[in-house]
Design a protein around this motif. Structure first.
Motif: not given
Length: 438
Positions: A342-349, A401-411
């Motif tokens: 989980v990362k928070v940066a630049a007005d998004r999660v 999708r992200t490099p290396g596989g997996g899923l990136l969900a962004e708010l």
């Protein structure tokens, strides 16, 4: 396709009932108007026909005359336009003390009434001493409307001018009018039924929307409360079976109860906002601290790592916490047991898992309510809440999708200055992908 609830089914039945009632009322009104129109047309055509034969009979009766010697002169009929324009006309004359006989006919005598009808017409003229109307068939069988006008010899009626008109064309026109009225009324009833169905649908649409929102709220409330209630049950059971663990279990139970209280408050706030009875209140808040606290309150946060930067946004803390919690729990539940970052940066999660991901064509659909996604997205109920919260704050939610596989969900949330989320200078997708890369 979802089945209708009993309340929705009743509304649909009420809509069809209103449609039928509207169509029936329209049909009744049109039937009354059509009946009046048919009767008026019948009376008008009969009156016009009677007036035409009466006018011709009166005119021809004034043209013929008896001289002083009692002789009937018919010579004026040769140049009279009324005689030429009549369908059938004749002169009926009665010698003294004798039955009336046909003195003159513009066509064959078979076009005039039979003997019995002529006697009856003569009697009525003698009785009324004015123009009489009579319906009778000719000797050839054709039905005519007759007008008989007396011709006077001094003070005695010695002859009668008989003019007949064929009502066939008038009846044909009347029948055509009735058919057109029937077809027109049927078409208008059909149009009224369609319009009534559309209007009743428009009238019931808010109620159906309210029912749908109620069902959705119940589903979302169950989705939000299921996990903390199950965790609370486990904590209470663990504390009750072990005296040494009772104080820790009690503390954990109190924390879970507080969390349930916040969940209920958020659910009620969302229900009131969706119903339009309450406006969302946006306040400045630290998004990074909110995310850290939300993750900390998760009952199973093993495998979750949090990386934040100080970020201030305008938002509703309960609704944003609910959206973040859904993103993280969705990644834990459907990420295949992989680590979640989980990362928070630049007005998004940003929330990343290392599961199988989602096909590009399904990444927008899984945010819709009641849409079932893949193993990495779940039922769509939680993600639908995430998108709703994002849109309520003027932002958006997306999957990639992200490099290396997996899923990136962004708010994604807007800048406090009112900027648009997702601009290059505040994007964290690239940095998140690089920092999340194993």
């Amino acid at each position: 396709m979802r089945s209708r609830t009993p309340a929705a089914a009743r509304l649909h039945r009420a809509r069809w009932a209103m449609t039928l009632l509207f169509a029936a009322a329209t049909a009744a009104c049109l039937l009354v108007l059509a009946t009046i129109a048919v009767r008026t047309d019948t009376h008008s055509r009969t009156s016009n026909l009677d007036n035409d034969v009466s006018r011709r009979a009166d005119g021809l009766a004034r043209a013929v005359f008896y001289d002083a010697g009692g002789v009937l002169h018919l010579e004026p009929l040769q140049d009279d336009e009324l005689a030429y324009g009549a369908d059938v006309f004749g002169i009926l004359q009665a010698p003294p003390a004798a039955r009336p006989r046909i003195r003159h006919a513009n066509t064959s005598p078979a076009s005039l009434p039979g003997r019995d009808d002529l006697d009856e017409i003569w009697k009525e003229v003698q009785h009324d001493q004015e123009t009489v109307l009579y319906t009778a068939r000719s000797v050839s069988g054709q039905e005519y409307q007759w007008a008989a006008t007396p011709v006077w010899d001094n003070d005695t009626i010695r002859a009668t001018v008989l003019v007949g008109a064929d009502p066939t064309q008038s009846r044909t026109d009347h029948t055509r009018l009735v058919r057109r009225l029937a077809l027109g009324c049927a078409a208008l009833v059909l149009v009224a039924a369609v319009v009534g169905h559309l209007l009743s649908g428009r009238a019931t649409r808010p109620a159906l929307r309210g029912l749908e929102q109620q069902e959705q709220f119940l589903a979302e409330a169950a989705h939000e409360l299921r996990t903390p209630l199950a965790t609370l049950r486990l904590v209470v059971e663990a504390g009750s079976t072990s005296t040494g663990r009772a104080p820790a279990a009690l503390d954990e139970a109190v924390r879970l109860v507080d969390r349930l209280g916040r969940l209920v408050t958020g659910l009620l706030a969302r229900a009131r906002v969706e119903a339009g009875t309450q406006e969302i209140e946006l306040i400045p808040l630290r998004l990074d601290q909110l995310v850290e606290q939300t993750v900390e309150e998760l009952p199973d946060r093993s495998g979750v790592t949090v990386s934040t930067e100080p970020t201030v946004v305008d938002g509703d803390p309960e609704l944003l916490a609910q959206a973040v919690r859904n993103l993280v729990e969705n990644a834990l539940r459907h990420g295949g047991g992989t680590p979640v970052e989980v990362k928070v940066a630049a007005d998004r999660v940003c929330v990343r898992d290392h599961g199988p991901g989602v096909h590009a064509k399904d990444r927008a659909r899984v945010f819709e309510r009641h849409v079932t996604g893949t193993a990495s997205t779940g039922t769509g109920t939680g993600l639908a809440i995430v998108r709703w919260v994002a849109q309520l704050h003027g932002g958006s939610a997306q999957l990639s999708r992200t490099p290396g596989g997996g899923l990136l969900a962004e708010l994604l949330l807007p800048h406090r200055s009112g900027g648009t989320p997702g601009r290059p200078d505040c994007a964290c997708a690239g940095s998140a992908a690089s920092s999340f890369r194993s």
